[in-house]
Scaffold this active site. Structure first.
Site, PDB file in Angstrom:
ATOM      1  N   LYS A  13       0.838  -1.209   0.000  1.00 30.32           N
ATOM      2  CA  LYS A  13       0.000   0.000   0.000  1.00 30.32           C
ATOM      3  C   LYS A  13       0.875   1.262   0.000  1.00 30.32           C
ATOM      4  O   LYS A  13       0.658   2.169  -0.789  1.00 30.32           O
ATOM      5  CB  LYS A  13      -0.935   0.015   1.224  1.00 30.32           C
ATOM      6  N   ARG A  88      -9.473   0.150   9.011  1.00 34.05           N
ATOM      7  CA  ARG A  88      -9.033  -1.229   9.214  1.00 34.05           C
ATOM      8  C   ARG A  88     -10.103  -2.053   9.921  1.00 34.05           C
ATOM      9  O   ARG A  88      -9.892  -3.238  10.161  1.00 34.05           O
ATOM     10  CB  ARG A  88      -7.777  -1.242  10.062  1.00 34.05           C
ATOM     11  N   ARG A 127      11.659  -5.809   4.892  1.00 35.73           N
ATOM     12  CA  ARG A 127      11.309  -4.416   4.604  1.00 35.73           C
ATOM     13  C   ARG A 127      12.208  -3.414   5.343  1.00 35.73           C
ATOM     14  O   ARG A 127      12.484  -3.590   6.530  1.00 35.73           O
ATOM     15  CB  ARG A 127       9.850  -4.211   5.013  1.00 35.73           C
ATOM     16  N   ARG A 160      11.374  -1.543  10.827  1.00 33.38           N
ATOM     17  CA  ARG A 160      10.375  -1.281  11.867  1.00 33.38           C
ATOM     18  C   ARG A 160      10.394  -2.390  12.908  1.00 33.38           C
ATOM     19  O   ARG A 160      10.552  -3.559  12.580  1.00 33.38           O
ATOM     20  CB  ARG A 160       8.983  -1.217  11.225  1.00 33.38           C
ATOM     21  N   ARG A 171       0.220  -9.525  13.023  1.00 33.27           N
ATOM     22  CA  ARG A 171      -0.457  -8.453  12.279  1.00 33.27           C
ATOM     23  C   ARG A 171      -1.295  -9.020  11.142  1.00 33.27           C
ATOM     24  O   ARG A 171      -2.362  -8.499  10.822  1.00 33.27           O
ATOM     25  CB  ARG A 171       0.578  -7.443  11.752  1.00 33.27           C
TER      26      ARG A 171
HETATM   27  P1  AMP Z   1       0.921   0.215   9.377  1.00 29.07           P
HETATM   28  O1  AMP Z   1       2.071   1.160   9.269  1.00 29.07           O
HETATM   29  O2  AMP Z   1      -0.259   0.628   8.563  1.00 29.07           O
HETATM   30  O3  AMP Z   1       1.334  -1.210   9.122  1.00 29.07           O
HETATM   31  O4  AMP Z   1       0.452   0.280  10.912  1.00 29.07           O
HETATM   32  C1  AMP Z   1       1.318  -0.054  11.973  1.00 29.07           C
HETATM   33  C2  AMP Z   1       0.499  -0.247  13.243  1.00 29.07           C
HETATM   34  O5  AMP Z   1      -0.188   0.973  13.571  1.00 29.07           O
HETATM   35  C3  AMP Z   1      -0.591  -1.287  13.158  1.00 29.07           C
HETATM   36  O6  AMP Z   1      -0.107  -2.613  13.387  1.00 29.07           O
HETATM   37  C4  AMP Z   1      -1.533  -0.815  14.267  1.00 29.07           C
HETATM   38  O7  AMP Z   1      -1.019  -1.118  15.550  1.00 29.07           O
HETATM   39  C5  AMP Z   1      -1.481   0.693  14.106  1.00 29.07           C
HETATM   40  N1  AMP Z   1      -2.496   1.159  13.130  1.00 29.07           N
HETATM   41  C6  AMP Z   1      -2.267   1.731  11.912  1.00 29.07           C
HETATM   42  N2  AMP Z   1      -3.421   2.018  11.304  1.00 29.07           N
HETATM   43  C7  AMP Z   1      -4.417   1.632  12.127  1.00 29.07           C
HETATM   44  C8  AMP Z   1      -5.836   1.641  12.048  1.00 29.07           C
HETATM   45  N3  AMP Z   1      -6.484   2.113  10.972  1.00 29.07           N
HETATM   46  N4  AMP Z   1      -6.539   1.153  13.104  1.00 29.07           N
HETATM   47  C9  AMP Z   1      -5.905   0.687  14.199  1.00 29.07           C
HETATM   48  N5  AMP Z   1      -4.573   0.605  14.332  1.00 29.07           N
HETATM   49  C10 AMP Z   1      -3.824   1.081  13.308  1.00 29.07           C
END
Ligand code: AMP
Length: 214
Positions: A13, A88, A127, A160, A171
């Site tokens: 994404k 999400r 990554r 990360r 995740r």
């Molecule tokens: P991402 O960078 O999108 O993979 O997000 C990293 C982490 O941030 C996720 O594993 C969640 O803990 C939190 N997070 C990001 N977006 C959301 C969302 N829309 N709802 C809830 N938690 C989120």
């Protein structure tokens, strides 16, 4: 135009958002980046999100929806935006819809980037991300020209903390349980556009732009 990028962690994404923001002239709003920025600044939002993120769990809907709606109110989103990593959950999707409806706006399209589970694990554990501009790289699929340095801005690349194999699996479980139902939700609403994300970055970008322009 309001566009949502939907797909599992590691589906690409963030990578596709780079091309889409350039081609469509819209800003990208990444919920994960907003949480990470808040943590870096030591803001309360960052502290609230930290424990959930470390476990690979979702931050509660109420906190996440509030953060995104505040960001959407900024002037650079007046013409729309590309949402990456949000919504999400169904609750988040409904919260977003209600907020947009109040301004007589709505989501135009949802781009679902579909990737197989083995490929997702491989991608997440290889990554690397730019600490400065957040551009994502991959040790095998998309390496930087100079090891450890961002091609776009020269920033330092880092892995990360939640990209370990164990947290990546967690995740993905969370994604299948809580986020995957959104695929059907947006398909029923007639907004879903699906692309095969198992292929190379350029191919997926080409297919995405073609699908979105239909
Ligand atoms: P991402 O960078 O999108 O993979 O997000 C990293 C982490 O941030 C996720 O594993 C969640 O803990 C939190 N997070 C990001 N977006 C959301 C969302 N829309 N709802 C809830 N938690 C989120």
């Amino acid at each position: 135009m309001y566009l949502i990028l939907l797909g599992a962690p590691g589906a690409g994404k963030g990578t596709q958002a780079v091309t889409l923001t350039r081609e469509l002239g819209l800003v990208q709003i990444s919920s994960g980046d907003l949480f990470r920025e808040a943590q870096k600044k030591g803001a309360e939002l960052g502290l609230l999100a930290k424990s959930y993120m470390e476990k690979g769990a979702l931050v509660p809907d109420e906190i996440t929806i509030k953060m995104i709606l505040e960001r959407l109110a900024a002037p650079d989103c007046a013409r729309g935006c590309i949402l990456d990593g949000f919504p999400r959950t169904l609750e988040q999707a409904r919260g977003l819809e209600q907020a947009l409806a109040k301004q007589k706006k709505s989501i135009d399209k949802v781009l679902y980037i579909k990737v197989s589970t083995e490929e997702l694990i491989k991608r997440l554990s290889g990554r690397w991300i730019c600490r400065n501009c957040q551009t994502p790289y991959h040790v095998v699929n998309n390496p930087p020209k100079v090891a450890g340095k961002c091609d776009a801005c020269g920033g330092e690349l880092y892995q990360r903390a939640d990209d370990t194999v164990e947290t990546a699996r967690k995740r993905l479980d969370v994604y299948f349980a809580q986020t995957a139902p959104l695929i059907d939700y947006y398909r029923k609403a007639g907004k879903l556009v699906e692309v095969n994300g198992d292929r190379g970055i350029e191919e997926v970008a080409r297919e995405s732009l073609a699908a979105l322009s239909q």
